[in-house]
Structure formats: C-alpha cells, structure tokens
Design an enzyme around this catalytic site. Structure first.
Site, mmCIF file in Angstrom:
data_model
loop_
_atom_site.group_PDB
_atom_site.id
_atom_site.type_symbol
_atom_site.label_atom_id
_atom_site.label_comp_id
_atom_site.label_asym_id
_atom_site.label_seq_id
_atom_site.Cartn_x
_atom_site.Cartn_y
_atom_site.Cartn_z
ATOM 1 N N THR A 49 -5.439 1.834 5.574
ATOM 2 C CA THR A 49 -5.632 1.268 4.245
ATOM 3 C C THR A 49 -6.546 0.061 4.376
ATOM 4 O OG1 THR A 49 -3.822 -0.342 4.263
ATOM 5 C CG2 THR A 49 -3.246 1.942 3.773
ATOM 6 N N CYS A 50 -6.727 -0.669 3.266
ATOM 7 C CA CYS A 50 -7.627 -1.811 3.308
ATOM 8 C C CYS A 50 -7.064 -2.955 4.147
ATOM 9 C CB CYS A 50 -7.939 -2.313 1.901
ATOM 10 S SG CYS A 50 -6.493 -2.850 0.976
ATOM 11 N N HIS A 99 9.918 0.856 10.391
ATOM 12 C CA HIS A 99 8.652 0.246 9.992
ATOM 13 C C HIS A 99 7.974 1.058 8.894
ATOM 14 C CE1 HIS A 99 4.806 -1.810 10.226
ATOM 15 N NE2 HIS A 99 4.228 -0.628 10.357
ATOM 16 N N SER A 109 3.708 -4.923 2.511
ATOM 17 C CA SER A 109 2.408 -5.008 1.851
ATOM 18 C C SER A 109 1.973 -6.460 1.673
ATOM 19 C CB SER A 109 2.458 -4.332 0.480
ATOM 20 O OG SER A 109 2.683 -2.948 0.613
ATOM 21 N N GLN A 116 0.756 1.312 -4.506
ATOM 22 C CA GLN A 116 -0.342 2.185 -4.074
ATOM 23 C C GLN A 116 -0.145 2.739 -2.668
ATOM 24 O OE1 GLN A 116 -2.014 -1.101 -5.245
ATOM 25 N NE2 GLN A 116 -1.606 -0.301 -7.258
ATOM 26 N N GLN A 120 -1.294 6.300 -0.314
ATOM 27 C CA GLN A 120 -1.986 6.232 0.971
ATOM 28 C C GLN A 120 -1.180 6.934 2.067
ATOM 29 O OE1 GLN A 120 -2.181 2.011 0.671
ATOM 30 N NE2 GLN A 120 -4.277 1.987 -0.092
ATOM 31 N N GLY A 195 -17.458 1.907 -6.948
ATOM 32 C CA GLY A 195 -16.587 2.837 -6.231
ATOM 33 C C GLY A 195 -15.834 3.692 -7.226
ATOM 34 N N GLY A 197 -12.979 5.718 -5.956
ATOM 35 C CA GLY A 197 -11.779 6.177 -5.258
ATOM 36 C C GLY A 197 -10.516 5.767 -5.992
ATOM 37 N N SER A 200 -10.392 1.964 -6.923
ATOM 38 C CA SER A 200 -11.356 1.691 -7.989
ATOM 39 C C SER A 200 -10.887 2.272 -9.317
ATOM 40 C CB SER A 200 -12.726 2.267 -7.621
ATOM 41 O OG SER A 200 -13.220 1.681 -6.439
#
Length: 454
Positions: A49-50, A99, A109, A116, A120, A195, A197, A200
């Site tokens: 992820t980001c 985990h 997070s 979100q 993912q 973007g 995705g 976005s």
C-alpha cells in the site's frame, strides 16, 4: 503452520525509505514468483500500500525464511539490504496472524480505523491467486482477515477512531482556515484529481459529496478517467460536473483548480515545484494540494511556494501520531485476539484431517477385504445375509473409530496439538503417501473454492 511476514511500514520506516521501496504492480508479481522459487517458501503473497510493504510466506525454516524474504524485498525494492534491514519487522506463526488481522481492522493504519485497507488486502489475495502463489494457508488467512476486518467495522465504532486517509488529508488541508469544516471549505471549488485508481476514486467521491462544483480526472489511461468521470456525473452517482483529461493537460488544469488530489503509481514526480509555481502565478486564491501517493507525486518543495498549501503522506503520518485513540479500539483488539485463537485452532484441526481420512480409508479397505474373504469361505450366503454382515462389520469399525477420531480433532486444535497426527500415523501404521495424497486433494479442492470467493 509456518507463516512468516517480513515487511516495513510507516511505523517502522521514514517516508523517504517507504518512497524508495515502493513496488509497482509488475515488481510485485516478480517478487512473488521469486519468493516461490526460493527454497524456504511454499507459497506467498505481498501486501503493498502507500505506507506499507509486507511479504507473507509459508516457510519450512524460520531463519532461512527471514534471510531469504529480506533479501528478496531489498532486491525488488531497490533499497540495499544493509540500508533496509534496520526498518524491517518480522512476525511468525500466531504473531503473523495477529499482525494481519490488526492491519485488516485498521489498528495498524496511519489513520486508525480507516477502511481502505480491506480493499488492499483483497487485492493482495487476488494477486496471489492469479499468480498461483497463494496456497491453502494464505487463502485461509487472507479470507479470514477480510472477515475479521468487516466484523470489527460492523460490531464496533472503530470508524470513529479515525477517518479515511482522504478525509483526514482534506481535514489537514482545511485545518487553520478560521475553523471552517471540509464541506464549507470545498463548496463551489474546482477540483483536479490525478489518477483513477481506488484511492483517487475515493478522493473524487469524497470531494463531490463535500460540495465541489467541478471535478477533472486526469489519468495516463484516458478511458479509465472517462469511466470514473461518468460514474461521478451520473444521476445515480454524485451528480457533480465531472470530465476526464489526459495527463498532458494537467498543467493547464492546474491553473484552474482550487484543490488537487494526486495518487498515481508513478515512480517519479507528477507535479514538479516549477509546474506548481507557474500555476499559481497571478492567481488570487490559494491552491490546496493533497498528495496521497507513495512514492510522492508532488514535489515537496511546493509547500514553500506562496499561496500553496501541501499535505502529503509524511505530514499525515506526523499528524496522526498525535490523534486520540477511541475507546472502541480496545473492543477491536479483543476481536482480533479471539479471531487469532480461532484461526490457530482451525488450522491445527485441519492439519490432522488428512490423517483421520487416511485412517478411515484404511479401515474401509480392511472391512472390504474381510468381507471378500468371508464370501470365499461361505459361498452360500444370499445377498441379504451378505449385506447384513457387511453392515455389521462397518458399524463395529465406525463405533471403534468414532470416539478416538473426534477426540483427536479436539486435541489437535489446542496449542501443541500437532503431534497427535504423528501419533495416529505411528499407532495405525498409516502409509505417509496415502496421507499426502489426501492433503493434495484437499488443497486442490480448497484452491478451487477460494479462487471463486475473491
């Protein structure tokens, strides 16, 4: 279960390292293929992820697995192993399950409680299934993680512990503007979303609901931008005025936008400092920039340009570190602990099932052989007599095996219960190949089922 996870996230590494270690979709696929080619790993998948990169694998050797997975992460991320190692964390077996379940619930997070991450996790499982790198263990684990995450959001108020990354980012943009809330601030503004995705799309929908007057979607693939714009502008959607633009038009759109949200998979900058500075020349209203990409899409130098406010992943991480924790977090932690215990028990019980099936198969073969031998010695038996004798012998065998097999499944589900399968195989002299054949058949059936569930 020999589950191992090696990874790094915003909790263990600075944003500069996460940016450099970010994996493209092609790189993720190559990483998984190389993971299975590595000797210690039987299956694997990657959650990227980001703000996190985690490699999950079923390994037969802990130390060799850690070394191999760490090396693979370094090779595919482009960050040297010596530089990457201090930021890596390792979880094994039940701790690895704990985990992932915590991650699925949003406890790990950047913004606690954000939802979100479930999408993912679903994408990570789908990739492992598509590449045939996720076997029974990881299919079961990630499917259960999705259920645990949904349970946490439906049974508790974890959503109140924090907002989505998009909402939190917009709130940070608004913060300090004379107490204005997001809806008041956004009303009537022109928005540019770079973007198309999932993140976005969420940003565009959030801006539309907040009351912006127009949204432009810019994307490298124009068709995806057009599709998102169509969804946003449909009567059943948000109803906002939305249209698509090619990436080459971003510079022109930037001069007309009041707020920009960028989240692409680009490996380089999408908006340079010079481009931002050019866009704000001569304008009277400020330009708000929200960069949700990792690595970053917008030059960090943009925050020094007069009339520009930039919020990026790094500033969000710093802000969320001071965010208050909701009381519901404790409830979610309890759910995670209970689900980890249940998952471990189910995995241990499943481990003994092939042995039990092999035992009952052997017993059935013994019954069949003895009945055949009896028919040879007593050829005068009629069909009714033969059927009655066969049924009686089967009932005797079933009754003798019932209590031990039920009890052994119960014992196997407890911690340390894996040895009961070995005991059964030894006591009844079961053929290891028969047990292995049952395991393979069970795995193939589970694989087919799981592929249809994501």
């Amino acid at each position: 279960m020999s589950l191992l996870v090696v990874g790094l996230s915003h909790r263990s590494a600075p944003v500069s390292i996460l940016e450099r270690a970010a994996l493209s979709a092609d790189t993720q696929a190559k990483l998984l293929q190389d993971t299975l080619a590595a000797e210690p790993a039987a299956e694997g998948t990657v959650l990227a992820t980001c703000n996190r990169i985690e490699l999950y694998a079923d390994v037969d050797k802990f130390h060799a697995g850690v070394a191999e997975l760490s090396t693979l992460l370094a090779q595919h991320s482009g960050v040297g192993l010596d530089e990457l190692t201090p930021y890596l964390y390792v979880h094994y077996e039940d701790r690895a399950v704990h985990h992932l379940f915590s991650v699925a619930c949003g406890l790990d997070s950047m913004v606690v409680g954000e939802g979100q991450i479930l999408g993912q996790i679903k994408d990570a499982l789908a990739l492992g299934q598509e590449l045939h790198t996720a076997g029974r263990l990881l299919n079961d684990l990630f499917q259960q993680a999705l259920r645990v995450g949904k349970r946490a959001h439906s049974e508790t108020g974890i959503d109140r512990a924090g907002q989505s990354l998009v909402t939190f980012g917009l709130e940070r943009l608004v913060d300090g503007t004379d107490g204005t809330d997001v809806d008041t601030w956004a009303k009537g503004k022109r928005a540019l979303v770079i973007g198309a995705g999932s993140m976005s799309s969420l940003a565009a929908a959030t801006l539309a609901r907040a009351g912006v007057s127009e949204i432009v979607i810019a994307n490298r693939t124009l068709a995806r931008a057009e599709r998102l714009a169509q969804i946003l502008s449909e009567p059943g959607g948000t109803g906002v005025a939305a249209h698509a633009a090619e990436m080459v038009a971003v510079g022109d759109e930037l001069t007309r936008a009041d707020v920009v949200v960028s989240c692409t998979g680009a490996t380089g900058l999408v908006l340079t400092g010079d481009a931002v500075e050019t866009a704000v020349q001569g304008r009277r209203t400020p330009l708000a920039l929200l960069d949700l990409a990792m690595p970053r899409d917008i030059d960090a130098a943009a925050h020094r340009i007069p009339g520009v406010r930039l919020v990026d992943i790094e500033s969000l991480a710093e802000a969320s570190a001071d965010a208050p924790m909701a009381a519901d977090v404790d409830l979610v932690r309890g759910i995670v602990s209970d689900e980890v215990a249940a998952f471990g028990a189910a995995q241990r019980a499943a481990h003994i099932t092939p042995t039990v099936v092999a035992l009952r198969t052997m017993a059935a073969d013994v019954v069949a052989n003895e009945v055949a031998r009896l028919e040879g010695r007593l050829p005068g038996l009629d069909d009714k007599q033969r059927a009655e004798i066969t049924q009686t012998v089967r009932r005797v065998v079933d009754k003798l095996l019932h209590a031990p097999t039920v009890r052994v499944k119960q014992l196997a589900s407890e911690p340390g219960g894996a040895g009961y399968a070995d005991a059964l195989r030894t006591l009844f002299d079961l053929d290891p190949e028969t047990v292995a054949a049952v395991s393979r058949a069970d795995l193939n059936d589970a694989d087919v089922k799981n592929r249809g569930r994501v």
